[in-house]
Design a protein around this motif. Structure first.
Motif, mmCIF file in Angstrom:
data_model
loop_
_atom_site.group_PDB
_atom_site.id
_atom_site.type_symbol
_atom_site.label_atom_id
_atom_site.label_comp_id
_atom_site.label_asym_id
_atom_site.label_seq_id
_atom_site.Cartn_x
_atom_site.Cartn_y
_atom_site.Cartn_z
ATOM 1 N N PHE A 15 -3.232 -7.607 -4.663
ATOM 2 C CA PHE A 15 -4.398 -8.473 -4.822
ATOM 3 C C PHE A 15 -3.991 -9.943 -4.854
ATOM 4 N N LYS A 16 -2.893 -10.244 -5.541
ATOM 5 C CA LYS A 16 -2.415 -11.625 -5.604
ATOM 6 C C LYS A 16 -1.974 -12.099 -4.226
ATOM 7 N N ALA A 17 -1.266 -11.238 -3.497
ATOM 8 C CA ALA A 17 -0.824 -11.604 -2.154
ATOM 9 C C ALA A 17 -2.019 -11.847 -1.242
ATOM 10 N N GLN A 18 -3.061 -11.038 -1.358
ATOM 11 C CA GLN A 18 -4.264 -11.223 -0.543
ATOM 12 C C GLN A 18 -4.950 -12.540 -0.892
ATOM 13 N N ALA A 19 -5.050 -12.851 -2.182
ATOM 14 C CA ALA A 19 -5.678 -14.109 -2.591
ATOM 15 C C ALA A 19 -4.854 -15.302 -2.106
ATOM 16 N N ASP A 20 -3.532 -15.217 -2.209
ATOM 17 C CA ASP A 20 -2.661 -16.299 -1.725
ATOM 18 C C ASP A 20 -2.822 -16.488 -0.215
ATOM 19 N N GLN A 65 0.818 -1.191 0.000
ATOM 20 C CA GLN A 65 0.000 0.000 0.000
ATOM 21 C C GLN A 65 0.862 1.255 0.000
ATOM 22 N N GLN A 66 2.024 1.186 0.615
ATOM 23 C CA GLN A 66 2.923 2.331 0.653
ATOM 24 C C GLN A 66 3.394 2.684 -0.753
ATOM 25 N N VAL A 67 3.680 1.652 -1.547
ATOM 26 C CA VAL A 67 4.149 1.904 -2.917
ATOM 27 C C VAL A 67 3.059 2.592 -3.730
ATOM 28 N N VAL A 68 1.830 2.125 -3.570
ATOM 29 C CA VAL A 68 0.711 2.705 -4.320
ATOM 30 C C VAL A 68 0.512 4.158 -3.927
ATOM 31 N N SER A 69 0.516 4.450 -2.626
ATOM 32 C CA SER A 69 0.308 5.842 -2.201
ATOM 33 C C SER A 69 1.477 6.727 -2.642
ATOM 34 N N ASP A 70 2.695 6.190 -2.604
ATOM 35 C CA ASP A 70 3.855 6.959 -3.074
ATOM 36 C C ASP A 70 3.726 7.281 -4.565
ATOM 37 N N GLN A 71 3.305 6.303 -5.340
ATOM 38 C CA GLN A 71 3.174 6.527 -6.782
ATOM 39 C C GLN A 71 2.065 7.525 -7.093
ATOM 40 N N ARG A 72 0.979 7.458 -6.340
ATOM 41 C CA ARG A 72 -0.103 8.425 -6.567
ATOM 42 C C ARG A 72 0.359 9.834 -6.208
ATOM 43 N N ALA A 73 1.123 9.969 -5.139
ATOM 44 C CA ALA A 73 1.653 11.280 -4.762
ATOM 45 C C ALA A 73 2.621 11.777 -5.830
ATOM 46 N N THR A 74 3.457 10.885 -6.343
ATOM 47 C CA THR A 74 4.394 11.247 -7.405
ATOM 48 C C THR A 74 3.641 11.728 -8.638
ATOM 49 N N GLN A 75 2.600 11.013 -8.995
ATOM 50 C CA GLN A 75 1.817 11.399 -10.170
ATOM 51 C C GLN A 75 1.182 12.769 -9.974
ATOM 52 N N LYS A 118 2.446 5.302 -13.217
ATOM 53 C CA LYS A 118 1.134 4.641 -13.310
ATOM 54 C C LYS A 118 1.313 3.138 -13.515
ATOM 55 N N LYS A 119 2.304 2.755 -14.321
ATOM 56 C CA LYS A 119 2.565 1.335 -14.557
ATOM 57 C C LYS A 119 3.005 0.658 -13.258
ATOM 58 N N LEU A 120 3.897 1.300 -12.508
ATOM 59 C CA LEU A 120 4.355 0.750 -11.236
ATOM 60 C C LEU A 120 3.211 0.642 -10.235
ATOM 61 N N GLU A 121 2.332 1.637 -10.232
ATOM 62 C CA GLU A 121 1.158 1.596 -9.347
ATOM 63 C C GLU A 121 0.261 0.404 -9.696
ATOM 64 N N ALA A 122 0.038 0.185 -10.987
ATOM 65 C CA ALA A 122 -0.798 -0.940 -11.422
ATOM 66 C C ALA A 122 -0.159 -2.276 -11.028
ATOM 67 N N GLU A 123 1.161 -2.384 -11.208
ATOM 68 C CA GLU A 123 1.851 -3.621 -10.829
ATOM 69 C C GLU A 123 1.772 -3.858 -9.322
ATOM 70 N N ALA A 124 1.934 -2.802 -8.543
ATOM 71 C CA ALA A 124 1.874 -2.937 -7.085
ATOM 72 C C ALA A 124 0.476 -3.333 -6.636
ATOM 73 N N THR A 125 -0.537 -2.751 -7.256
ATOM 74 C CA THR A 125 -1.924 -3.092 -6.915
ATOM 75 C C THR A 125 -2.216 -4.546 -7.265
ATOM 76 N N ALA A 126 -1.770 -4.967 -8.434
ATOM 77 C CA ALA A 126 -1.977 -6.367 -8.838
ATOM 78 C C ALA A 126 -1.239 -7.306 -7.890
ATOM 79 N N GLY A 127 -0.037 -6.932 -7.488
ATOM 80 C CA GLY A 127 0.728 -7.747 -6.540
ATOM 81 C C GLY A 127 0.040 -7.848 -5.193
#
Length: 132
Positions: free
Chosen positions: A81-86, A1-11, A70-79
Motif C-alpha cells: 500500500f505504501k509503495a502504491q501511494a508513493d 503480492q507474491q509474498v502475501v499469497s505465499d504467506q496465505r498458503a503457508t497459513q 500473519k505478521k509477515l503478511e500484514a507487513e507485506a500488505t502495508a508495504g
C-alpha cells in the motif's frame, strides 16, 4: 503480492497440520493403550517416553509459525500500500513538472519569436535608414 499469497498458503497448510495434530493429541491416538501391541521383544530396551517439558510443544511451535506468517503478511500488505501511494505521488508530481516545463517551453518559444520579429523590424529600419 507474491509474498502475501505465499504467506496465505503457508497459513492454510499450517492450520490443516495444526488441526490434524490437535485431533491426534486430543483423541489420545498416540496413547500406548490404543496402539496394537505385539508380543515381540524389541532388540534394545528404550527408556520410558516422557514429554519434553523444557521446550515448546509441536502445536505451540506451529501456532507461533502461523502467527509469524500473519505478521509477515500484514507487513507485506502495508508495504504494498505504501509503495502504491508513493508511486501515485511520483506520477502526480511528474505530470505536474511536465506541465510546468511545457508551459516554460511555450513561453520561451513565444519570446524567441517576438525577439526575431523585433530583430527583423530593426534590420528593415536599418536598411531603410541606410537607403535614404
Amino acid at each position: 503480492q507474491q509474498v502475501v499469497s505465499d504467506q496465505r498458503a503457508t497459513q492454510t497448510i499450517l492450520q490443516k497440520a495444526l488441526g490434524k495434530l490437535k485431533d491426534f493429541y486430543e483423541m489420545k491416538i498416540g496413547d500406548k493403550s490404543t496402539l496394537i501391541e505385539t508380543a515381540q521383544e524389541p532388540p534394545v530396551k528404550f527408556n520410558a517416553y516422557k514429554t519434553n517439558a523444557g521446550s515448546n510443544s509441536v502445536i505451540g511451535l506451529i501456532e507461533q509459525i502461523v502467527g509469524d506468517s500473519k505478521k509477515l503478511e500484514a507487513e507485506a500488505t502495508a508495504g504494498e500500500f505504501k509503495a502504491q501511494a508513493d508511486y501515485e505521488k511520483f506520477v502526480q508530481d511528474s505530470n505536474s513538472l511536465i506541465k510546468d516545463l511545457g508551459e516554460q517551453v511555450t513561453s520561451k518559444t513565444k519570446a524567441i519569436a517576438a525577439a526575431n520579429g523585433d530583430k527583423a523590424q530593426a534590420s528593415s529600419d536599418l536598411e531603410s535608414t541606410e537607403g535614404e
